[in-house]
Motif scaffolding. Structure first.
Motif: not given
Ligand SMILES: C[S@@+](CC[C@H](N)C(=O)[O-])C[C@H]1O[C@@H](n2cnc3c(N)ncnc32)[C@H](O)[C@@H]1O
Length: 371
Positions: A20-24, A43-47, A65-70, A221-224, A243-245
Motif C-alpha cells: 500500500y502506498t508504494m511509489f512507481p 538510501y531509503d529510510p522508509f523503504c 533500506g529501513l522500515d519498521t514494518s516487518p 526492520c529498524l526505526d529511521a 515517509p508515511p503521509y
Molecule cells: C509511503 S510508505 C513507503 C513506500 C515505498 N516508497 C514503496 O515504494 O514501497 C512509508 C513507509 O514508512 C514506514 N515507516 C513508518 N515509520 C517508520 C520509522 N519510524 N522508521 C522506518 N520506517 C517507518 C512504514 O512502515 C511504510 O512502509
C-alpha cells in the motif's frame, strides 16, 4: 509504445508483493540515472516494498533500506536477493514436505483457504520461521509467498495467482467482514497448489538471479528516527524516500494476514511497530527531522535528498509546510526545489493508490542538498 514498468517482465521482481502506498519505479529510476556516474550509495529510510532499493539494483548501485514494518522489510529484503527460481521452488517443496505443528482454527482461516492449501501455507510459514539465517532463496520465497497469500480468485478457466478465497491484493480485509462477505456470496475457498502458484509467479520474474550490488542484510526492520539504525558508509549518498503521509499509520494492521505469515498472531495486530508519531503536526515534524538529520550524519560529501510527500484526504494537513518545517528543524539541508508530483514526469503518483478522493494537487517531490 513504452510499457509501464509495472507490466514489464524485466521489472516483475518489483511486483513480487504489492504494498500500500508504494511509489512507481519510474520515480527512483529517473533520479538515480542522473546520479549514476558518481556511483552513489543509495538510501531509503522508509523503504516500504523496496522500490528505491530495486531501482538501485537495476543500475548496479549499492543501497540500504529501513522500515519498521516487518512486512515491508521482508519484501524489500528480497529485492536485493539473487537466486534461480528452481532453487526457491526446491526450498518451498522441502519446507512443505514437513507437516505443520500449528494450524489456525478460526472462522476466517477456514473460509479463506481450503484445508489442503492452508496446511501447505502453515508448513511454509513454520519452515521459514525455523530458519536461523535468512538466505537469498528464503528471502525470495518469503516475499513471493506474501505476494500470493491473498488476492482475487481467477476468472473461470484461469489458473490461480493467489492462495485465498476472494480478497483484495494490497491489504487484508478484516476477519469478520471477510467471513460475512464469503458466506453471503457462497464463496468456497479454492484448492490452490502453493507450489504451482509460486512457480507461476517466480517464472515470470526475468531478473530473479541477476547480480545484486548489495546483500539482503542491507535492508533492516529498524526505526529511521534512531541514528544507530543507519549503516556507516563513505562517499556520495543519494536518498530517495517517501515517509508515511500524515495520518497514515496502519501499515501493519492493514497487512494483518501477511503479518501472521511472518510469525504474528491469528488476529489483527494493533501494535504500533514504531511508526512515526501521528498525534499532532509538531510531533510528526520532529520525527521527520530526526530522520533527515540521521541521513545527513552519514553523508560526508555530496548528498542529495529526494522526498515524495503528500497528504491523505482524511487528514487536514499541508504537505509542503510539514516537509519544509522538518528540513528546517533538521538544519542540515538546503531545499532546492518543490514540484507537484503530477507534473514531475515521474510516472504514476502514489496518491493514485489511495483511492479516488485523493486531492490531485496534494503530492509533491522535494529535492534538497546538504548545506
Ligand atoms: C509511503 S510508505 C513507503 C513506500 C515505498 N516508497 C514503496 O515504494 O514501497 C512509508 C513507509 O514508512 C514506514 N515507516 C513508518 N515509520 C517508520 C520509522 N519510524 N522508521 C522506518 N520506517 C517507518 C512504514 O512502515 C511504510 O512502509
Amino acid at each position: 509504445m513504452t510499457i509501464a514498468y509495472a507490466y514489464n517482465k524485466d521489472f516483475a521482481f518489483n511486483a513480487i508483493c504489492p504494498y500500500y502506498t508504494m511509489f512507481p519505479l519510474e520515480f527512483p529510476l529517473r533520479l538515480l540515472k542522473k546520479h549514476r556516474k558518481d556511483s552513489p550509495t543509495v538510501y531509503d529510510p522508509f523503504c516500504g516494498r523496496g522500490t528505491t532499493i530495486y531501482a538501485a539494483r537495476k543500475l548496479g548501485l549499492r543501497s540500504y533500506g529501513l522500515d519498521t514494518s516487518p512486512i515491508a522489510a521482508a519484501i524489500a529484503q528480497a529485492k536485493l536477493a539473487s537466486a534461480d527460481y528452481e532453487d526457491v521452488i526446491a526450498l518451498a517443496e522441502r519446507l512443505i514436505s514437513k507437516a505443520p505443528k500449528n494450524i489456525p482454527e478460526g472462522q476466517f482461516f477456514r473460509h479463506a483457504f481450503s484445508n489442503k492449501t492452508l496446511l501447505q501455507i502453515c508448513s511454509l510459514r513454520e519452515g521459514l520461521l525455523r530458519e536461523k539465517k535468512v538466505t537469498d532463496a528464503s528471502a525470495i520465497l518469503r516475499a513471493a509467498t506474501l505476494g500470493c497469500l491473498h488476492g482475487p480468485l481467477p476468472v473461470p478457466g484461469g489458473s490461480f495467482s493467489y492462495f485465498s478465497n476472494q480478497m483484495p491484493r494490497t491489504f487484508a480485509s478484516k476477519p469478520d467482514y471477510s467471513v460475512r462477505y464469503w458466506q453471503e456470496r457462497n464463496l468456497i475457498p479454492p484448492t490452490a497448489s502453493v507450489i504451482d502458484v509460486l512457480t507461476k509467479k517466480l517464472k515470470r520474474i526475468a531478473d530473479l538471479n541477476s547480480a545484486s550490488a548489495s546483500r539482503i542484510q542491507n535492508v533492516k526492520c529498524l526505526d529511521a528516527r534512531k541514528a544507530m539504525s543507519f549503516a556507516k558508509v563513505k562517499g556520495p549518498i543519494v536518498t530517495i524516500t517517501s515517509p508515511p503521509y500524515y495520518g497514515m499509520r496502519t501499515y501493519v494492521q492493514d497487512q494483518w494476514l501477511r503479518m501472521w505469515f511472518l510469525g504474528g498472531d491469528e488476529e489483527i495486530d494493533y501494535e504500533n511497530h514504531n511508526q512515526l508519531t501521528h498525534t499532532g503536526h509538531e510531533r510528526f515534524i520532529e520525527d521527520l527531522a530526526k530522520v533527515w538529520s540521521n541521513v545527513a550524519k552519514r553523508a560526508q560529501d555530496d548528498a542529495h535528498l529526494y522526498v515524495r510527500f503528500g497528504s491523505i484526504p482524511s487528514a487536514k494537513s499541508d504537505a509542503r509546510q510539514i516537509m519544509k518545517a522538518s528540513l528546517e528543524l533538521a538544519g542540515d539541508w538546503k531545499l532546492l526545489s518543490v514540484r507537484n508530483a503530477e507534473t514531475s514526469h515521474s510516472g504514476k503518483r502514489q496518491a493514485d493508490y489511495m483511492g479516488r478522493e485523493s486531492d490531485p494537487a496534494s503530492e509533491y517531490d522535494f529535492h534538497a542538498v546538504l548545506s
